[in-house]
Design an enzyme around this catalytic site. Structure first.
Site, PDB file in Angstrom:
ATOM      1  N   ASN A   9       0.877  -1.175   0.000  1.00  0.00           N
ATOM      2  CA  ASN A   9       0.000   0.000   0.000  1.00  0.00           C
ATOM      3  C   ASN A   9       0.915   1.225   0.000  1.00  0.00           C
ATOM      4  OD1 ASN A   9      -1.762   2.073   0.515  1.00  0.00           O
ATOM      5  ND2 ASN A   9      -2.273   1.434   2.610  1.00  0.00           N
ATOM      6  N   LYS A  11       0.145   4.225  -0.296  1.00  0.00           N
ATOM      7  CA  LYS A  11      -0.526   5.416   0.271  1.00  0.00           C
ATOM      8  C   LYS A  11      -0.283   6.620  -0.639  1.00  0.00           C
ATOM      9  CE  LYS A  11       0.104   3.388   4.786  1.00  0.00           C
ATOM     10  NZ  LYS A  11       0.004   3.560   6.215  1.00  0.00           N
ATOM     11  N   HIS A  95      -9.501   0.852   4.872  1.00  0.00           N
ATOM     12  CA  HIS A  95      -8.233   1.112   5.568  1.00  0.00           C
ATOM     13  C   HIS A  95      -8.503   2.051   6.743  1.00  0.00           C
ATOM     14  CE1 HIS A  95      -4.158   2.440   6.403  1.00  0.00           C
ATOM     15  NE2 HIS A  95      -3.754   1.362   5.751  1.00  0.00           N
ATOM     16  N   GLU A  97      -6.949   4.488   7.814  1.00  0.00           N
ATOM     17  CA  GLU A  97      -6.767   5.925   7.527  1.00  0.00           C
ATOM     18  C   GLU A  97      -8.021   6.505   6.877  1.00  0.00           C
ATOM     19  OE1 GLU A  97      -3.042   5.490   5.458  1.00  0.00           O
ATOM     20  OE2 GLU A  97      -2.088   4.964   7.355  1.00  0.00           O
ATOM     21  N   GLU A 167      -5.243  -5.297  10.474  1.00  0.00           N
ATOM     22  CA  GLU A 167      -4.230  -4.267  10.716  1.00  0.00           C
ATOM     23  C   GLU A 167      -4.548  -3.551  12.023  1.00  0.00           C
ATOM     24  OE1 GLU A 167      -2.357  -3.030   6.734  1.00  0.00           O
ATOM     25  OE2 GLU A 167      -4.060  -1.730   7.065  1.00  0.00           O
ATOM     26  N   GLY A 173       2.383   2.130  10.729  1.00  0.00           N
ATOM     27  CA  GLY A 173       3.307   3.250  10.563  1.00  0.00           C
ATOM     28  C   GLY A 173       3.986   3.684  11.858  1.00  0.00           C
ATOM     29  N   SER A 212       3.521  -2.296  10.320  1.00  0.00           N
ATOM     30  CA  SER A 212       4.977  -2.269  10.503  1.00  0.00           C
ATOM     31  C   SER A 212       5.635  -3.616  10.201  1.00  0.00           C
ATOM     32  CB  SER A 212       5.334  -1.780  11.911  1.00  0.00           C
ATOM     33  OG  SER A 212       4.839  -0.466  12.108  1.00  0.00           O
ATOM     34  N   GLY A 233       2.803  -1.158   4.274  1.00  0.00           N
ATOM     35  CA  GLY A 233       2.819   0.276   3.989  1.00  0.00           C
ATOM     36  C   GLY A 233       4.236   0.753   3.733  1.00  0.00           C
TER      37      GLY A 233
HETATM   38  C1  PEP Z   1      -0.821   0.013   6.076  1.00  0.00           C
HETATM   39  O1  PEP Z   1      -1.023   1.215   6.106  1.00  0.00           O
HETATM   40  O2  PEP Z   1      -1.594  -0.735   5.480  1.00  0.00           O
HETATM   41  C2  PEP Z   1       0.369  -0.487   6.785  1.00  0.00           C
HETATM   42  C3  PEP Z   1       0.397  -1.740   7.140  1.00  0.00           C
HETATM   43  O3  PEP Z   1       1.373   0.427   7.026  1.00  0.00           O
HETATM   44  P1  PEP Z   1       2.817   0.146   7.683  1.00  0.00           P
HETATM   45  O4  PEP Z   1       3.343  -1.123   7.066  1.00  0.00           O
HETATM   46  O5  PEP Z   1       3.627   1.339   7.317  1.00  0.00           O
HETATM   47  O6  PEP Z   1       2.592   0.004   9.143  1.00  0.00           O
END
Ligand code: PEP
Length: 251
Positions: A9, A11, A95, A97, A167, A173, A212, A233
């Site tokens: 992703n 973003k 998601h 966000e 998630e 993040g 992460s 991400g």
């Molecule tokens: C995401 O936003 O789907 C995600 C998993 O981000 P990150 O890997 O940066 O934590």
């Protein structure tokens, strides 16, 4: 057997130049990925570039969101059919966000699930609890509510045509990752929740972990019985890191 899926992703990151560099790196290293299916979800404006570069490779691509509407006066929105026009296989929906910054509710996410399927896209359906919810001991209640909303709206068979991405919001993040055991526990709970409606759908459903995930923690997470891949991400923005996660599924 569920084939693992590792999806990036991106973003709202990148420029045409950085996207070209990232795609070149992915194409150069994809042969090392033996087991996982690999996909990337770029910002919508880069999808034509991604299609041009990845057509004919084993890497698929998808959108980060879609409209519940098929067409019309919805300024700024993108219809599912527009994503399929540009070769998208997947679309991320729900998601955290979008739930947080755009007020997307369980109901809207369920409507987006249907819109995605109508357009022939595979939804990457994101669920997960906030830190406050985890500390309040309601993680299972939250993910059950998010799953049930889709099952009630779409039916369990349609849910089975998508992919779930668990998630935990506190891990996105932040550099904090659910431990492999913590993640496995919730993944097993999610599969069990789906199994209450259909054991066959639950058995075939891919449940990805996101939050992460990095090359150095991917193998341990992916080794767990109910973790069928990752939604990545930050680490999906560097070819080396993303491919490192994809190859962790070789083990
Ligand atoms: C995401 O936003 O789907 C995600 C998993 O981000 P990150 O890997 O940066 O934590």
């Amino acid at each position: 057997m569920r084939q693992p899926l590792v999806a990036g992703n991106w973003k709202m990151n990148g420029s045409l130049a950085s996207v070209r560099e990232l795609l070149a790196g992915l194409k150069a290293g994809i042969a090392e990925v033996k087991v996982a299916e690999v996909a990337v979800c770029p910002p919508a404006v880069f999808i034509p570039e991604v299609q041009g570069q990845l057509s004919g490779t084993p890497i698929s691509w998808g959108g980060q969101d879609l409209s519940v509407h098929e067409s019309g006066a919805y300024t700024g929105e993108i219809a599912g059919s527009m994503l399929t026009d540009f070769g998208c296989k997947y679309v991320i929906i729900g998601h955290s966000e979008r739930r947080t910054y755009h007020g997307e509710t369980d109901q809207l996410v369920a409507e987006k699930f249907t819109a995605a399927r109508k357009a022939g896209l595979v939804p990457l359906f994101c669920i997960g609890e906030t830190q406050e919810e985890r500390e309040g001991g309601i993680t299972e209640e939250v993910v059950a509510r998010q799953i049930d909303a889709v099952i009630e709206h779409c039916g369990v068979d349609m849910l089975g045509e998508g992919v779930i991405a668990y998630e935990p919001v506190w891990a996105i993040g932040t550099g904090l990752t659910a431990s492999p055991e913590q993640a496995q526990d919730i993944h097993a709970f999610i599969r069990g929740r789906v199994a209450q409606n259909s054991a066959a759908v639950a058995e075939g459903l891919r449940i990805l972990y996101g939050g992460s995930m990095k090359p150095d923690n991917a193998a341990e997470l992916l080794a767990k019985a109910d973790i069928d891949g990752g939604l990545i991400g930050g680490a999906s923005l560097k070819a080396e890191d993303f491919l490192g996660i994809c190859t962790a599924a070789n083990e």
